[in-house]
Design an enzyme around this catalytic site. Structure first.
Site, PDB file in Angstrom:
ATOM      1  N   ASP A  32      -4.174  -7.542  -3.740  1.00 13.68           N
ATOM      2  CA  ASP A  32      -3.920  -6.307  -3.126  1.00 13.68           C
ATOM      3  C   ASP A  32      -5.220  -5.548  -2.992  1.00 13.68           C
ATOM      4  OD1 ASP A  32      -2.826  -3.937  -2.316  1.00 13.68           O
ATOM      5  OD2 ASP A  32      -1.455  -3.659  -4.046  1.00 13.68           O
ATOM      6  N   ASP A 126      -3.423  -5.073   3.958  1.00 13.02           N
ATOM      7  CA  ASP A 126      -4.416  -4.807   2.591  1.00 13.02           C
ATOM      8  C   ASP A 126      -3.696  -5.922   1.517  1.00 13.02           C
ATOM      9  OD1 ASP A 126      -2.134  -3.438   2.449  1.00 13.02           O
ATOM     10  OD2 ASP A 126      -2.765  -1.595   1.455  1.00 13.02           O
ATOM     11  N   GLU A 127      -2.688  -6.649   1.836  1.00 14.17           N
ATOM     12  CA  GLU A 127      -2.205  -7.466   0.712  1.00 14.17           C
ATOM     13  C   GLU A 127      -1.526  -8.910   1.292  1.00 14.17           C
ATOM     14  OE1 GLU A 127       1.238  -6.143  -1.306  1.00 14.17           O
ATOM     15  OE2 GLU A 127       1.794  -4.803   0.275  1.00 14.17           O
TER      16      GLU A 127
END
Length: 381
Positions: A32, A126-127
């Site tokens: 993350d 983003d993850e």
């Protein structure tokens, strides 16, 4: 999917389920990126470093896409109305989102993941989940893989990421949040029960405020409390979701990491504390639609169909959808369509609703040019 990837996935499946290979536990990493959008802005503009940065359009209808850690100290969080963020942190620097730039950085990070495993399941820009049960980088442990990935991200993008390492996706996702920012937490199989027991039930994915209230009202406040109930009891109280609660309370999650899963739909919904009339739903639709639109901008694909979902006080579910000739190009256009779909709800004005949701579907790759005629669909479930 490449032949190599299919072979790797088949081998992992055999390992996980006791096939021709020795039965071993999966090794899953959840990566993350830390305050991703805000961190990119601070990286690219030195004047923003150390300052409370809020990535959002200004205006009453806007919500926060991301907040730097300096802004979070004041209580600013993503998905919060921008006007509230401004009240909480008057000194915040508001920066409009630049999704093209964020997507370019996300692709750079994805390339780092693929050096270590072909089994990468992106959740957003983003993850992502990574299955490193058999890493192609040859590193000896999942912990070493996660450490190496985080180092490579820092060196090559000048950004930081947090990682969770665990036997499954559910546990890895919780673990990645444990030592944020720029941290790593490893949860080994023998530690799972002790780790989960004191956690509040809202840490379980899917347990929102409404479900949390129901569980708390039944005296269930922690995962340990939840574990005291049988699967039959939980399913009797909460239906299929109860079965999921039973498994998560015991750290069970058999979902494999699924690479190359194109986005089909994105939505957001909210259940009200008290039932509302259709005429009272506008502010809720505005808030939820903005949240769904922001989430849709995190994907590489473009959605075309806007969907409004309603659930009446009698639990009747209705959906209304519209596919314009060209995909919605802005939050304003997306929200206007969602609001207009209320006109297709032909129920008595006195009807009350307990839930509203807004979504976007019909995702396609950006280079596709096929355009269908606009249409309205009516579905009742």
């Amino acid at each position: 999917m490449s032949t190599r990837r299919r072979i790797v996935r088949a081998r992992i499946h055999a390992i996980a389920y006791g096939g021709r290979y020795h039965r071993v536990m999966r090794k899953i990493i959840h990566i993350d990126m830390d305050a991703f959008y805000a961190s990119v802005e601070q990286r690219d503009d030195p004047s923003l470093r150390g300052r409370p940065v809020v990535v959002a359009w200004r205006g009453e209808r806007s919500v926060v896409c991301a907040a730097s850690y300096e802004a979070r100290v004041f209580g600013v969080r993503s998905a919060m109305p921008a006007v509230r963020a401004e009240r909480l942190c008057p000194q915040a620097v508001f920066v409009p989102p630049d999704f093209a730039r964020y997507k370019a950085v996300s692709r750079q990070v994805r390339e780092i993941f693929l050096r270590h495993t072909d089994l990468v399941e992106p959740l957003s820009l983003d993850e992502a989940y990574l299955d490193v049960t058999a890493p192609k980088s040859g590193l000896p442990t999942a912990t070493a893989v996660a450490e190496t990935i985080r180092t490579q991200i820092r060196e090559e993008t000048q950004l930081t990421a947090s990682a969770g390492v665990a036997p499954n996706k559910f546990l890895a996702k919780i673990a990645s949040d444990w030592r944020k920012p720029d941290g790593q937490f490893v949860l080994r199989p023998h530690q799972v029960e002790a780790f989960l027991t004191p956690l509040p039930v809202e840490r379980i994915p899917g347990v929102g405020k409404v479900m949390q209230g129901k569980l708390n009202a039944a005296g269930i406040h922690t995962v340990g409390d939840l574990r005291a109930y049988s699967q039959h009891d939980l399913e009797a109280r909460y239906g299929n979701f109860g079965g999921g609660l039973y498994r998560r309370a015991r750290g069970i999650d058999e979902r494999p990491v699924e690479p190359d899963q194109p986005v089909q739909s994105i939505s957001s919904e909210d259940t009200f504390a008290t039932d509302l009339l259709l005429s009272e739903l506008e502010p809720h639709i505005l808030r939820i639609a903005e949240k769904a639109w922001t989430a849709s901008r995190k994907t590489e694909r473009v959605g075309r169909t806007v969907v409004l979902k309603l659930k009446t006080a009698q639990f009747r579910i209705l959906t209304r959808s519209f596919t314009p000739e060209t995909p919605p190009a802005s939050a304003r256009e997306f929200i206007d369509i969602a609001l207009a779909l209320r006109e297709r709800v032909h129920l008595p004005a006195a009807t009350r609703y307990r839930l509203v949701g807004v979504g976007i579907s019909g995702f396609r790759d950006r280079d596709e040019t096929v355009v269908q005629a606009g249409l309205f669909d009516l579905r009742e479930d």
